[in-house]
Design a protein around this motif. Structure first.
Motif, PDB file in Angstrom:
ATOM      1  N   LYS A 165       0.820  -1.206   0.000  1.00 56.18           N
ATOM      2  CA  LYS A 165       0.000   0.000   0.000  1.00 56.18           C
ATOM      3  C   LYS A 165       0.855   1.257   0.000  1.00 56.18           C
ATOM      4  O   LYS A 165       0.595   2.200   0.756  1.00 56.18           O
ATOM      5  CB  LYS A 165      -0.924   0.001   1.242  1.00 56.18           C
ATOM      6  N   HIS A 166       1.891   1.274  -0.810  1.00 60.43           N
ATOM      7  CA  HIS A 166       2.673   2.511  -0.912  1.00 60.43           C
ATOM      8  C   HIS A 166       3.406   2.570  -2.240  1.00 60.43           C
ATOM      9  O   HIS A 166       3.666   1.557  -2.874  1.00 60.43           O
ATOM     10  CB  HIS A 166       3.671   2.641   0.239  1.00 60.43           C
ATOM     11  N   ASP A 167       3.695   3.781  -2.674  1.00 65.56           N
ATOM     12  CA  ASP A 167       4.599   4.053  -3.789  1.00 65.56           C
ATOM     13  C   ASP A 167       5.808   4.805  -3.242  1.00 65.56           C
ATOM     14  O   ASP A 167       5.757   5.384  -2.153  1.00 65.56           O
ATOM     15  CB  ASP A 167       3.921   4.916  -4.861  1.00 65.56           C
ATOM     16  N   THR A 168       6.873   4.810  -4.024  1.00 64.92           N
ATOM     17  CA  THR A 168       8.086   5.543  -3.662  1.00 64.92           C
ATOM     18  C   THR A 168       8.331   6.649  -4.678  1.00 64.92           C
ATOM     19  O   THR A 168       8.203   6.421  -5.877  1.00 64.92           O
ATOM     20  CB  THR A 168       9.300   4.598  -3.627  1.00 64.92           C
ATOM     21  N   ILE A 169       8.663   7.824  -4.198  1.00 64.03           N
ATOM     22  CA  ILE A 169       9.013   8.945  -5.071  1.00 64.03           C
ATOM     23  C   ILE A 169      10.431   9.385  -4.715  1.00 64.03           C
ATOM     24  O   ILE A 169      10.681   9.861  -3.599  1.00 64.03           O
ATOM     25  CB  ILE A 169       8.031  10.124  -4.913  1.00 64.03           C
ATOM     26  N   LEU A 170      11.361   9.178  -5.635  1.00 67.29           N
ATOM     27  CA  LEU A 170      12.752   9.572  -5.424  1.00 67.29           C
ATOM     28  C   LEU A 170      12.939  11.016  -5.870  1.00 67.29           C
ATOM     29  O   LEU A 170      12.501  11.395  -6.958  1.00 67.29           O
ATOM     30  CB  LEU A 170      13.695   8.655  -6.197  1.00 67.29           C
ATOM     31  N   VAL A 171      13.592  11.813  -5.044  1.00 66.61           N
ATOM     32  CA  VAL A 171      13.728  13.241  -5.302  1.00 66.61           C
ATOM     33  C   VAL A 171      15.215  13.593  -5.422  1.00 66.61           C
ATOM     34  O   VAL A 171      15.992  13.349  -4.491  1.00 66.61           O
ATOM     35  CB  VAL A 171      13.091  14.081  -4.175  1.00 66.61           C
ATOM     36  N   TYR A 172      15.579  14.157  -6.578  1.00 66.44           N
ATOM     37  CA  TYR A 172      16.960  14.582  -6.831  1.00 66.44           C
ATOM     38  C   TYR A 172      16.955  16.052  -7.249  1.00 66.44           C
ATOM     39  O   TYR A 172      16.063  16.487  -7.987  1.00 66.44           O
ATOM     40  CB  TYR A 172      17.599  13.737  -7.933  1.00 66.44           C
ATOM     41  N   VAL A 173      17.958  16.789  -6.794  1.00 66.98           N
ATOM     42  CA  VAL A 173      18.071  18.201  -7.157  1.00 66.98           C
ATOM     43  C   VAL A 173      19.234  18.387  -8.119  1.00 66.98           C
ATOM     44  O   VAL A 173      20.237  17.674  -8.050  1.00 66.98           O
ATOM     45  CB  VAL A 173      18.253  19.086  -5.912  1.00 66.98           C
ATOM     46  N   LYS A 174      19.106  19.347  -9.019  1.00 66.74           N
ATOM     47  CA  LYS A 174      20.154  19.573 -10.019  1.00 66.74           C
ATOM     48  C   LYS A 174      21.433  20.081  -9.360  1.00 66.74           C
ATOM     49  O   LYS A 174      22.536  19.658  -9.708  1.00 66.74           O
ATOM     50  CB  LYS A 174      19.647  20.589 -11.049  1.00 66.74           C
ATOM     51  N   ASP A 175      21.290  20.996  -8.405  1.00 69.61           N
ATOM     52  CA  ASP A 175      22.440  21.576  -7.713  1.00 69.61           C
ATOM     53  C   ASP A 175      22.119  21.624  -6.221  1.00 69.61           C
ATOM     54  O   ASP A 175      21.216  22.350  -5.805  1.00 69.61           O
ATOM     55  CB  ASP A 175      22.723  22.981  -8.243  1.00 69.61           C
ATOM     56  N   PRO A 176      22.835  20.864  -5.386  1.00 72.96           N
ATOM     57  CA  PRO A 176      22.530  20.818  -3.957  1.00 72.96           C
ATOM     58  C   PRO A 176      22.645  22.159  -3.253  1.00 72.96           C
ATOM     59  O   PRO A 176      22.108  22.327  -2.152  1.00 72.96           O
ATOM     60  CB  PRO A 176      23.566  19.825  -3.409  1.00 72.96           C
ATOM     61  N   GLU A 177      23.329  23.110  -3.873  1.00 72.55           N
ATOM     62  CA  GLU A 177      23.503  24.420  -3.248  1.00 72.55           C
ATOM     63  C   GLU A 177      22.482  25.445  -3.723  1.00 72.55           C
ATOM     64  O   GLU A 177      22.382  26.528  -3.148  1.00 72.55           O
ATOM     65  CB  GLU A 177      24.915  24.950  -3.548  1.00 72.55           C
TER      66      GLU A 177
END
Length: 305
Positions: A165-177
């Motif tokens: 009963k769950h989905d996963t959403i992976l979150v990545y940023v282009k520039d950590p700063e």
């Protein structure tokens, strides 16, 4: 993209459209790719060779170049991840078909992200852990922001295992700063134990964490379009609120029923949606009938002689 450019909904194979879009113009890319890509994929047996990763004098691993092999893939900042792919394939060779489909699209998504942009990749439990390891290698572990868990409570009940009963959403940023994130713009939610906080806090609600409790689209509710993989507006609303500002551009190239665009329009964001499924386009034409400034395009390449 000019400020007066219309919102676009494009009927096409996304991999044909993405290279035509300008680099660095989207503050948010949200992707909900299918596991079954809907097409026959030819498999060719390949031998995956480990790429040696030399160590420095103090024992730290480096990304120094190794002799290339025919299957070596070099990611951003020169990272090689054939070794990781090879290890994963030892456990599940079906993943290679999926990654061969998804990888070039993710590379394009990364190119299209603005320097302050964020990529949200929505997967189920079958692929999320493979994808996390490969995305770390491809884009850099320092660009990983969150693993979001969307938990829901509707559907069939398994009897021989814990119900999924769950989905996963992976979150990545282009520039950590430099990435944009505004938690104050996100709709607050009720405390699960309001008696443990002051009445003032209980009335205000709390900011969401990385576990999101939200029901699926109701089969009889206002949102229902009839599209089988439709996601709730509440999930996309939270993503768009946090990771974009009014006027920013949002991209979804597995658009499906168009929820990303519908939410973006409601919140004053601009959008580009792409899907090659005629049923998805038909649903979106109905959904965006009353939304001003939306242009439908047919980007399919003719195969006629």
């Amino acid at each position: 993209m000019a400020s007066d450019e219309p919102n676009r909904i494009i009927h096409a194979d996304n991999l044909a459209v993405l290279p035509t879009l300008p680099a660095g113009r989207f503050t948010l890319v949200y992707l909900d790719p299918p596991f079954n890509t809907g097409r026959a994929q030819a498999r060719q047996s390949t031998r995956h060779v480990r790429v040696p990763i030399p160590a420095t004098a103090n024992g730290e691993l480096t990304d120094a170049a190794a002799p290339a092999s025919s299957g070596t893939i070099t990611g951003f900042a020169g990272r090689r991840y054939e070794r990781i792919r090879g290890d994963l394939l030892r456990y599940d060779d079906r993943f290679d078909d999926y990654w061969a489909f998804l990888e070039p699209r993710l590379v394009e998504a990364w190119r299209l992200l603005a320097d302050d942009g964020t990529l949200y990749l929505h997967l189920d439990y079958r692929e999320a852990h493979y994808a996390k390891v490969l995305l770390d290698a491809l884009f850099g572990r320092e660009c990983f922001l969150n693993e979001l868990i969307w938990a829901y409570d509707y559907g069939a009940k398994a009897r021989r295992r814990w119900p999924t009963k769950h989905d996963t959403i992976l979150v990545y940023v282009k520039d950590p700063e430099r990435y944009w994130f505004d938690s104050s713009a996100v709709d607050r939610e009720p405390y699960m134990a309001p008696g443990l906080v002051t009445p003032e806090k209980a009335e205000l609600g709390k900011l969401p964490t990385d576990v999101w409790w939200h029901t699926i689209v109701s089969p009889t509710g206002r949102e229902k379009t009839g599209y089988p993989t439709q996601k709730p507006e509440g999930i996309l609303r939270r993503i768009v609120q946090a990771s974009t500002r009014e006027g920013d551009w949002v991209l979804d190239f597995f658009a499906g029923s168009g929820t990303t665009g519908a939410v973006a329009a409601t919140l004053g964001r601009r959008f580009v949606l792409v899907d090659e499924n005629p049923e998805a386009i038909a649903v979106m034409k109905g959904r965006f009938t009353d939304v001003a400034g939306v242009v439908f395009e047919d980007g399919r390449v003719s195969t006629a002689n």
